[in-house]
Design a protein around this motif. Structure first.
Motif, PDB file in Angstrom:
ATOM      1  N   LYS A   1     -10.979   1.852   1.901  1.00 30.05           N
ATOM      2  CA  LYS A   1     -10.302   0.593   1.239  1.00 30.05           C
ATOM      3  C   LYS A   1      -9.216  -0.346   1.577  1.00 30.05           C
ATOM      4  O   LYS A   1      -9.365  -1.469   1.547  1.00 30.05           O
ATOM      5  CB  LYS A   1     -10.125   1.449  -0.317  1.00 30.05           C
ATOM      6  N   PHE A   2      -8.669   0.595   2.963  1.00 32.79           N
ATOM      7  CA  PHE A   2      -7.853  -0.004   3.266  1.00 32.79           C
ATOM      8  C   PHE A   2      -7.961   0.305   4.952  1.00 32.79           C
ATOM      9  O   PHE A   2      -7.675   1.095   5.655  1.00 32.79           O
ATOM     10  CB  PHE A   2      -6.549   0.217   2.289  1.00 32.79           C
TER      11      PHE A   2
ATOM     12  N   GLN B   1       1.447  -1.230  -0.194  1.00 32.53           N
ATOM     13  CA  GLN B   1       0.095   0.030   0.183  1.00 32.53           C
ATOM     14  C   GLN B   1       1.331   1.402  -0.380  1.00 32.53           C
ATOM     15  O   GLN B   1       1.514   2.114   0.481  1.00 32.53           O
ATOM     16  CB  GLN B   1      -0.992  -0.203   1.026  1.00 32.53           C
TER      17      GLN B   1
ATOM     18  N   ALA C   1      -6.307  -4.343   2.569  1.00 29.52           N
ATOM     19  CA  ALA C   1      -7.665  -4.592   1.530  1.00 29.52           C
ATOM     20  C   ALA C   1      -8.965  -4.760   2.708  1.00 29.52           C
ATOM     21  O   ALA C   1      -8.975  -6.127   2.931  1.00 29.52           O
ATOM     22  CB  ALA C   1      -7.671  -5.015   0.289  1.00 29.52           C
TER      23      ALA C   1
ATOM     24  N   CYS D   1      -7.273  -8.228  -6.305  1.00 27.49           N
ATOM     25  CA  CYS D   1      -7.461  -8.229  -5.064  1.00 27.49           C
ATOM     26  C   CYS D   1      -7.902  -9.585  -4.791  1.00 27.49           C
ATOM     27  O   CYS D   1      -9.680  -9.381  -4.313  1.00 27.49           O
ATOM     28  CB  CYS D   1      -8.156  -7.112  -4.996  1.00 27.49           C
TER      29      CYS D   1
ATOM     30  N   TRP E   1     -14.384  -4.389  -6.530  1.00 32.36           N
ATOM     31  CA  TRP E   1     -12.552  -4.818  -6.406  1.00 32.36           C
ATOM     32  C   TRP E   1     -11.874  -5.729  -8.051  1.00 32.36           C
ATOM     33  O   TRP E   1     -12.726  -6.193  -7.964  1.00 32.36           O
ATOM     34  CB  TRP E   1     -12.265  -5.706  -5.571  1.00 32.36           C
TER      35      TRP E   1
END
Length: 452
Positions: free
Chosen positions: A196-197, A19, A202, A78, A73
């Motif tokens: 989102k994170f 990330q 995630a 992912c 996603w």
């Protein structure tokens, strides 16, 4: 109370892992200074602001494939939370061009809509761009100027504090390679599940695309922490609201119960309702607004004081006091005109009386009340500034009748002069895309030192 956002979904090339940040757009943080004050005077500090990670472009580390498009996603990049964090990178931000964020160095203007992007959220960043600025506000006052004259019904220009990690979680979570420099680590008392994170991974487990917002969705996890809403406002109404949680610091909730989602609202980690002081809701309809005592057609100063029981920095927080200054005139906050609720500041006594008068669940007291808010400030909290519209409740809780099904004759239901249907996001975005808020002249210091 905070909603999240329209996610940017453009794809960019990068050569990084985890990330982390992409390389196409240079991350240049707009400057924003503040002052620290004592009774002898104020000294200026040079800082900057950084855009929240949730608004940023998210793409493959190896090519220009989007990791996230619309509200979905990419299943190849992912397949699971940890792999997604390794495969996807955040990119730098064009603050003005994409998000409508501009700074003079002392004043920050945030615009609602630029192109397909809606709203934004930023944090005050320290001089080395590695950590957010932490504020300890017990026995202190926090002051800023604001212009809400271009914020109509259904919009919220919010300035507040949350107990997020100083470095955005970079040191604690190995998959977070971006940190505060790229706006990671957000949390608040709503335990938002559209982040989102969270904790470097995630939030794809149980991800459900929103049915009324093409850019957002929710996962099974949320990011919770104490929140002090200094200022949630538009030109119609304003509220100051502490929200507390039963855990210290940022914590991840993992299901609807701990996140307080839906019918579990009062079972979660945090107090989602808070204890609000909104002058209109408290019965004074002539205090705040265009042409009123605090005239929202022009700029004014907002002072918030955090009073402790013994007048020391280590004492117990017992009162949150609001003062305004406009055109050189000091204006004390309006008093409650609700039967059975006295005062013009937030105390545990005020909160308990207000919850009783309005028939609201008192989740503020059960999670520790003002003392818990003070403990969070003792540990340090991060300054957040944002502009947003509300896909969940159309901002009725701030400026209109709320709940929508409640009788407007019931005490506490009407929060301002806006109509019950005035905050529909599609209408607000179409009618007022250039709506904006400006925050300026931020000061923090000893009680009585930041204004005159």
């Amino acid at each position: 109370m905070h909603s999240s956002i329209a996610f940017a979904t453009l794809a960019f090339a990068a050569g990084v892992l985890g990330q982390q940040a992409g390389t196409l757009t240079t991350e240049t943080h707009p400057a924003l200074s503040m002052s620290r004050c004592t009774t002898a005077g104020c000294a200026t500090e040079s800082h900057s602001i950084v855009l929240d990670a949730n608004w940023r472009w998210l793409h493959s580390t190896s090519d220009s494939t989007n990791c996230y498009t619309g509200n979905t996603w990419d299943s190849t990049l992912c397949p699971d939370a940890a792999t997604c964090a390794e495969n996807c990178a955040l990119d730098g931000a064009d603050y003005e061009g994409t998000y409508g964020i501009t700074s003079t160095g002392t004043a920050l203007t945030m615009t609602l809509k630029v192109g397909s992007n809606v709203g934004s959220r930023v944090y005050l960043l320290g001089p080395k761009s590695e950590n957010y600025v932490l504020f300890q506000l017990k026995n202190r006052e926090f002051t800023f100027d604001v212009d809400v004259s271009n914020l109509p019904c259904g919009l919220n220009g919010a300035l507040y504090f949350v107990e997020m990690d100083r470095d955005g979680g970079m040191s604690e979570y190995t998959n977070n390679k971006a940190g505060a420099k790229y706006g990671t680590g957000y949390c608040d008392s709503q335990c938002p599940q559209d982040i989102k994170f969270i904790n470097g991974e995630a939030n794809i487990a149980g991800w459900t695309p929103s049915t009324n917002n093409a850019n957002t969705g929710t996962g099974s996890h949320g990011s919770c922490c104490n929140e002090m809403d200094i200022w949630e406002a538009n030109k119609i109404s304003a509220a100051v609201t502490p929200h507390v949680c039963n855990k210290a610091g940022q914590t991840m909730c993992t299901d609807n119960t701990t996140c307080g989602a839906g019918d579990d609202r009062y079972n979660g980690v945090c107090d989602k309702d808070g204890c609000d002081f909104n002058s209109y809701r408290m019965g004074n309809t002539s205090f705040y607004g265009a042409g009123k005592i605090v005239d929202t057609s022009s700029k004014f100063t907002v002072v918030t004081q955090f009073i402790t029981d013994d007048g020391t920095d280590t004492g117990t927080l017992t009162e949150i006091k609001r003062i305004y200054v406009q055109d050189g005139v000091v204006i004390q906050n309006s008093k409650s005109d609700i039967s059975g609720v006295d005062g013009n500041s937030i105390t545990d006594t005020f909160c308990k009386a207000q919850k009783t008068a309005f028939g609201d669940t008192d989740s503020f007291e059960t999670r520790g009340g003002l003392a818990a808010m003070g403990e969070a400030f003792g540990r340090g909290m991060v300054l957040v500034m944002s502009i947003w519209d509300d896909y969940a409740a159309e901002m009725r809780w701030l400026d209109a009748p709320y709940p929508a099904t409640a009788s407007t004759s019931k005490a506490g239901v009407v929060r301002g002069t806006c109509g019950a249907d005035s905050g529909v996001p599609a209408t607000v975005e179409a009618d007022s895309p250039g709506a904006s808020v400006t925050y300026s002249d931020i000061k923090v210091g000893a009680i009585g030192s930041t204004y005159s």
